[in-house]
Structure formats: C-alpha cells, structure tokens
Motif scaffolding. Structure first.
Motif, PDB file in Angstrom:
ATOM      1  N   ALA A   1     131.038 -24.609  38.858  1.00 36.69           N
ATOM      2  CA  ALA A   1     132.048 -23.554  38.992  1.00 36.69           C
ATOM      3  C   ALA A   1     131.639 -22.293  38.242  1.00 36.69           C
TER       4      ALA A   1
ATOM      5  N   TRP B   1     133.494 -30.058  38.808  1.00 39.70           N
ATOM      6  CA  TRP B   1     133.538 -28.617  38.580  1.00 39.70           C
ATOM      7  C   TRP B   1     132.302 -28.125  37.831  1.00 39.70           C
TER       8      TRP B   1
ATOM      9  N   HIS C   1     134.121 -22.921  43.264  1.00 39.92           N
ATOM     10  CA  HIS C   1     133.902 -24.298  42.799  1.00 39.92           C
ATOM     11  C   HIS C   1     132.406 -24.549  42.673  1.00 39.92           C
TER      12      HIS C   1
END
Length: 196
Positions: free
Chosen positions: A124, A121, A100
């Motif tokens: 990520a 996110w 993440h």
C-alpha cells in the motif's frame, strides 16, 4: 535481556474471497460492484505520508521479461510483442492516490454482497489507481463492468487492460520459478492470449 517476540494472530475473516485467479468466482455482480465502491473509497482517502515506490528501470525490466518469454518458448513472439505494445499505455502521467498495491480478488473478503475485509496491505502507498482496478479484475474481464460501476465509471479501460498485459508479462517467470502455473485456465497466459 532476551525478550520473547510477540506473535499476532490474524482472526479469521467472515465470508470468503471474492475470487481466486484461475477459478470460477461464485460472487455476485453486486459483490464485485461493492469491491469497486470499496476501491473508490480507498482512492479518495488522503495520500499516506510515505513516498511512492520508484519504478526506475520498469521499461528495461519489461523488455528483459519479454526476451525471456520468447527465448524459452514460453509464449510465441507475436503474443509477447502485442502485449508489450499494449503495456506501453501504463507508462503515462497520472495523479497518485492511496492504492492497495496488490488488490487481488483473493485479498478481498465478502459476506453475501458486502465487503468484510481486505488483506495484505504490504504494498500500500501512493500509486496509479488503475493498477488496483486492473489487479482486482485480472483474469476476470467478465466482472470489469461491475467493478467500474461500483467504482464510479471514470476509469480508462484501455489502461486497465494495459496493466493486465504488463502485470502478466512481468509475473510469468517468477510464477514458473516458484512452482506456480501461469498456464492454468484463466491465469496469466490466458490473459495475454486474450489480448490478441
């Protein structure tokens, strides 16, 4: 031709955040374990197609932040030096997984003991799995065992704690300069002091 930009509304997630740094968490041990299981699911997913972020100069950045903390009397030199030593454990080879990248407890939403969503996110990508576990449990050492139980139990706790030191050392100046208080109980300063 001018085009009107599209604005996407983020629908409200049910439930509430697993926790917020510096505040008591009302989430159960089962909810923290469910978060650990969700992290394992992410880490077991195929790597995304984009490359990992490069962290050249990470040691120099860390050294610069440590010097800044001591020069401005933000923290005593012994606390900074000890945490700098602990942080060294993060500079090791690891097999990258899908992470993440900013898995703060405030980014994980629960309804009872069930994970109902994870937000933000933007970081990520391929990375160190222990970084996600450390970010999730930063300032929440009392829930580390629950998270690891849900995750599957094969995480190096010393490296997770090293990530706590590294993340805190690197964040304090930014937090101060942007109006946040790393001195609040349970936040970054307390995390560093707890390593002594």
């Amino acid at each position: 031709m001018w085009r009107k930009p599209h604005v996407l509304a983020l629908a409200a997630l049910p439930g509430f955040a697993l926790g917020r740094l510096g505040e008591p968490s009302t989430a159960s041990s089962a909810a923290w374990a469910a978060a650990g299981a969700a992290v394992r699911t992410l880490h077991d997913a195929p790597l995304p197609p984009w490359p990992a972020k490069r962290h050249e100069g990470a040691t120099a950045d860390l050294d610069g932040e440590c010097e800044w903390l001591v020069a401005r009397d933000v923290l005593p030199a012994d606390i900074v030096t000890r945490n700098r030593q602990i942080a060294e454990a993060t500079f090791r080879p690891f097999a990258p997984v899908f992470v993440h990248g900013d898995l703060q407890s405030s980014h994980v939403f629960i309804d009872g003991d069930v994970i109902v969503g994870v937000i933000d996110w933007s970081e990520a990508g391929p990375g160190d799995p222990l970084f996600d576990l450390a970010t999730l449990t930063l300032g929440r050492e009392e829930h580390l065992e629950d998270v690891i139980a849900g995750y599957g139990g094969d995480a190096d706790l010393d490296v997770i704690r090293a990530w706590w030191s590294l993340r805190s050392l690197l964040a304090i100046r930014w937090l101060i300069e942007h109006g946040f208080d790393p001195f609040r109980p349970g936040c970054e300063i307390d995390v560093l002091r707890s390593r002594m």
